[in-house]
Design a protein around this motif. Structure first.
Motif, PDB file in Angstrom:
ATOM      1  N   ARG A 140      40.844  26.010  37.577  1.00 27.88           N
ATOM      2  CA  ARG A 140      41.435  26.367  38.882  1.00 27.88           C
ATOM      3  C   ARG A 140      42.861  25.835  38.992  1.00 27.88           C
ATOM      4  O   ARG A 140      43.744  26.504  39.532  1.00 27.88           O
ATOM      5  CB  ARG A 140      40.572  25.819  40.012  1.00 27.88           C
ATOM      6  CG  ARG A 140      39.331  26.618  40.255  1.00 27.88           C
ATOM      7  CD  ARG A 140      38.607  26.148  41.520  1.00 27.88           C
ATOM      8  NE  ARG A 140      37.337  26.826  41.621  1.00 27.88           N
ATOM      9  CZ  ARG A 140      36.158  26.227  41.744  1.00 27.88           C
ATOM     10  NH1 ARG A 140      36.109  24.905  41.815  1.00 27.88           N
ATOM     11  NH2 ARG A 140      35.056  26.914  41.814  1.00 27.88           N
ATOM     12  N   SER A 141      43.071  24.641  38.475  1.00 23.23           N
ATOM     13  CA  SER A 141      44.405  24.045  38.493  1.00 23.23           C
ATOM     14  C   SER A 141      45.379  24.875  37.648  1.00 23.23           C
ATOM     15  O   SER A 141      46.525  25.101  38.042  1.00 23.23           O
ATOM     16  CB  SER A 141      44.340  22.611  37.974  1.00 23.23           C
ATOM     17  OG  SER A 141      45.625  22.048  37.902  1.00 23.23           O
ATOM     18  N   VAL A 142      44.908  25.337  36.500  1.00 24.90           N
ATOM     19  CA  VAL A 142      45.728  26.189  35.629  1.00 24.90           C
ATOM     20  C   VAL A 142      46.127  27.457  36.380  1.00 24.90           C
ATOM     21  O   VAL A 142      47.309  27.836  36.410  1.00 24.90           O
ATOM     22  CB  VAL A 142      44.953  26.543  34.330  1.00 24.90           C
ATOM     23  CG1 VAL A 142      45.582  27.708  33.597  1.00 24.90           C
ATOM     24  CG2 VAL A 142      44.858  25.325  33.425  1.00 24.90           C
ATOM     25  N   TYR A 143      45.152  28.113  37.005  1.00 21.28           N
ATOM     26  CA  TYR A 143      45.436  29.362  37.723  1.00 21.28           C
ATOM     27  C   TYR A 143      46.387  29.110  38.891  1.00 21.28           C
ATOM     28  O   TYR A 143      47.305  29.903  39.137  1.00 21.28           O
ATOM     29  CB  TYR A 143      44.145  29.997  38.239  1.00 21.28           C
ATOM     30  CG  TYR A 143      43.115  30.275  37.169  1.00 21.28           C
ATOM     31  CD1 TYR A 143      43.472  30.738  35.900  1.00 21.28           C
ATOM     32  CD2 TYR A 143      41.761  30.077  37.414  1.00 21.28           C
ATOM     33  CE1 TYR A 143      42.525  30.984  34.929  1.00 21.28           C
ATOM     34  CE2 TYR A 143      40.801  30.328  36.449  1.00 21.28           C
ATOM     35  CZ  TYR A 143      41.187  30.776  35.207  1.00 21.28           C
ATOM     36  OH  TYR A 143      40.243  31.027  34.258  1.00 21.28           O
ATOM     37  N   ALA A 144      46.200  27.998  39.602  1.00 21.13           N
ATOM     38  CA  ALA A 144      47.055  27.702  40.758  1.00 21.13           C
ATOM     39  C   ALA A 144      48.491  27.447  40.319  1.00 21.13           C
ATOM     40  O   ALA A 144      49.422  27.991  40.915  1.00 21.13           O
ATOM     41  CB  ALA A 144      46.494  26.491  41.516  1.00 21.13           C
ATOM     42  N   LYS A 145      48.696  26.631  39.279  1.00 23.40           N
ATOM     43  CA  LYS A 145      50.055  26.338  38.810  1.00 23.40           C
ATOM     44  C   LYS A 145      50.749  27.582  38.283  1.00 23.40           C
ATOM     45  O   LYS A 145      51.965  27.716  38.402  1.00 23.40           O
ATOM     46  CB  LYS A 145      50.031  25.268  37.721  1.00 23.40           C
ATOM     47  CG  LYS A 145      49.873  23.866  38.250  1.00 23.40           C
ATOM     48  CD  LYS A 145      50.044  22.862  37.130  1.00 23.40           C
ATOM     49  CE  LYS A 145      50.009  21.443  37.639  1.00 23.40           C
ATOM     50  NZ  LYS A 145      50.185  20.461  36.557  1.00 23.40           N
ATOM     51  N   ALA A 146      49.969  28.496  37.697  1.00 25.70           N
ATOM     52  CA  ALA A 146      50.552  29.720  37.146  1.00 25.70           C
ATOM     53  C   ALA A 146      50.678  30.806  38.214  1.00 25.70           C
ATOM     54  O   ALA A 146      51.235  31.870  37.944  1.00 25.70           O
ATOM     55  CB  ALA A 146      49.684  30.231  35.998  1.00 25.70           C
ATOM     56  N   ASP A 147      50.166  30.529  39.393  1.00 28.52           N
ATOM     57  CA  ASP A 147      50.149  31.494  40.493  1.00 28.52           C
ATOM     58  C   ASP A 147      49.433  32.783  40.083  1.00 28.52           C
ATOM     59  O   ASP A 147      49.915  33.890  40.307  1.00 28.52           O
ATOM     60  CB  ASP A 147      51.576  31.797  40.981  1.00 28.52           C
ATOM     61  CG  ASP A 147      51.573  32.478  42.350  1.00 28.52           C
ATOM     62  OD1 ASP A 147      50.613  32.257  43.120  1.00 28.52           O
ATOM     63  OD2 ASP A 147      52.515  33.248  42.630  1.00 28.52           O
ATOM     64  N   SER A 149      45.358  34.660  39.775  1.00 33.02           N
ATOM     65  CA  SER A 149      44.079  34.600  40.484  1.00 33.02           C
ATOM     66  C   SER A 149      42.903  34.207  39.597  1.00 33.02           C
ATOM     67  O   SER A 149      41.851  33.841  40.103  1.00 33.02           O
ATOM     68  CB  SER A 149      43.779  35.942  41.151  1.00 33.02           C
ATOM     69  OG  SER A 149      43.563  36.941  40.169  1.00 33.02           O
ATOM     70  N   GLY A 150      43.050  34.295  38.284  1.00 34.37           N
ATOM     71  CA  GLY A 150      41.912  33.950  37.435  1.00 34.37           C
ATOM     72  C   GLY A 150      42.175  34.252  35.973  1.00 34.37           C
ATOM     73  O   GLY A 150      43.298  34.547  35.554  1.00 34.37           O
ATOM     74  N   ARG A 151      41.080  34.203  35.214  1.00 31.73           N
ATOM     75  CA  ARG A 151      41.141  34.359  33.760  1.00 31.73           C
ATOM     76  C   ARG A 151      41.744  35.703  33.347  1.00 31.73           C
ATOM     77  O   ARG A 151      42.556  35.764  32.428  1.00 31.73           O
ATOM     78  CB  ARG A 151      39.732  34.217  33.185  1.00 31.73           C
ATOM     79  CG  ARG A 151      39.666  34.317  31.684  1.00 31.73           C
ATOM     80  CD  ARG A 151      38.227  34.333  31.205  1.00 31.73           C
ATOM     81  NE  ARG A 151      37.457  33.218  31.685  1.00 31.73           N
ATOM     82  CZ  ARG A 151      37.060  32.203  30.938  1.00 31.73           C
ATOM     83  NH1 ARG A 151      37.357  32.172  29.664  1.00 31.73           N
ATOM     84  NH2 ARG A 151      36.360  31.226  31.454  1.00 31.73           N
ATOM     85  N   SER A 152      41.345  36.778  34.002  1.00 37.52           N
ATOM     86  CA  SER A 152      41.854  38.098  33.591  1.00 37.52           C
ATOM     87  C   SER A 152      43.359  38.199  33.804  1.00 37.52           C
ATOM     88  O   SER A 152      44.069  38.754  32.967  1.00 37.52           O
ATOM     89  CB  SER A 152      41.114  39.223  34.315  1.00 37.52           C
ATOM     90  OG  SER A 152      41.264  39.100  35.714  1.00 37.52           O
ATOM     91  N   GLU A 153      43.865  37.640  34.913  1.00 36.03           N
ATOM     92  CA  GLU A 153      45.314  37.674  35.133  1.00 36.03           C
ATOM     93  C   GLU A 153      46.043  36.770  34.145  1.00 36.03           C
ATOM     94  O   GLU A 153      47.154  37.081  33.719  1.00 36.03           O
ATOM     95  CB  GLU A 153      45.660  37.267  36.568  1.00 36.03           C
ATOM     96  CG  GLU A 153      45.462  38.400  37.555  1.00 36.03           C
ATOM     97  CD  GLU A 153      46.077  38.094  38.916  1.00 36.03           C
ATOM     98  OE1 GLU A 153      46.908  37.170  39.039  1.00 36.03           O
ATOM     99  OE2 GLU A 153      45.715  38.811  39.868  1.00 36.03           O
TER     100      GLU A 153
END
Length: 177
Positions: A140-147, A149-153
């Motif tokens: 979740r932290s990875v997705y948030a920092k990268a802006d 929404s999840g693994r597919s994005e």
């Protein structure tokens, strides 16, 4: 024990079980025929013997084909990796650079690479020696920092420009080749 060794052992055990069943049925047939058991009983047990032998042979053939296909797929994957090693190293460096731009910690970068490889949160936790909950929170932290929404994005961020546009895919399918 490696997956290959485990699969080989499973094949051997399965074949041995079918073989043991066939031997036991064969012995029973021999004893029954000495005791004067009826022809119908002998025919039924003979059918079971034939079914056990057929199962053993079929299973061994199928396992042989699967092993051959798996070996071929592994060889193809290894050949592809060898042929494209410089591209893979460049892509890995480019992904790492983007992770640095997103200011990922070392742990987050590791999680990011494992997510891109397709590992589940449970598998990531096992690889990293953490709990599944920790792996999920780090993802979740990875997705948030990268802006994102999840693994597919996350995957699409890196793959989008590597693959031909949708229109180009359709055009190449229509051309004879």
């Amino acid at each position: 024990m490696s997956d290959d060794a485990g699969q080989k052992l499973a094949r051997i055990v399965s074949a041995a079980i079918f073989g043991l069943i066939a031997v036991l049925i064969g012995l029973d047939l021999l004893l029954d025929s000495r005791d004067g058991v009826g022809a119908l009983h002998i025919a039924l047990e003979g059918s079971v013997l034939i079914a056990a032998l057929t199962g053993m042979v079929t299973m061994l053939r199928r396992f042989g084909r699967v092993s051959t296909d798996l070996a071929r797929a592994r060889d193809d994957a290894e050949r592809w990796r060898r042929e494209h090693q410089s591209l893979l190293q460049g892509l890995s460096a480019a992904i790492r650079s983007q992770f640095d731009d997103w200011r990922f910690t070392q742990a987050e970068a590791e999680i990011g690479f494992l997510l891109l490889k397709g590992l589940s949160h449970k598998e990531i936790a096992e690889v990293r020696g953490t709990s599944e909950r920790t792996a999920r929170e780090q993802a979740r932290s990875v997705y948030a920092k990268a802006d994102l929404s999840g693994r597919s994005e996350l995957s699409a961020f890196f793959l989008e420009d590597l693959l031909p546009p949708h229109a180009a895919i359709g055009a190449s399918e229509e051309q004879p080749g």
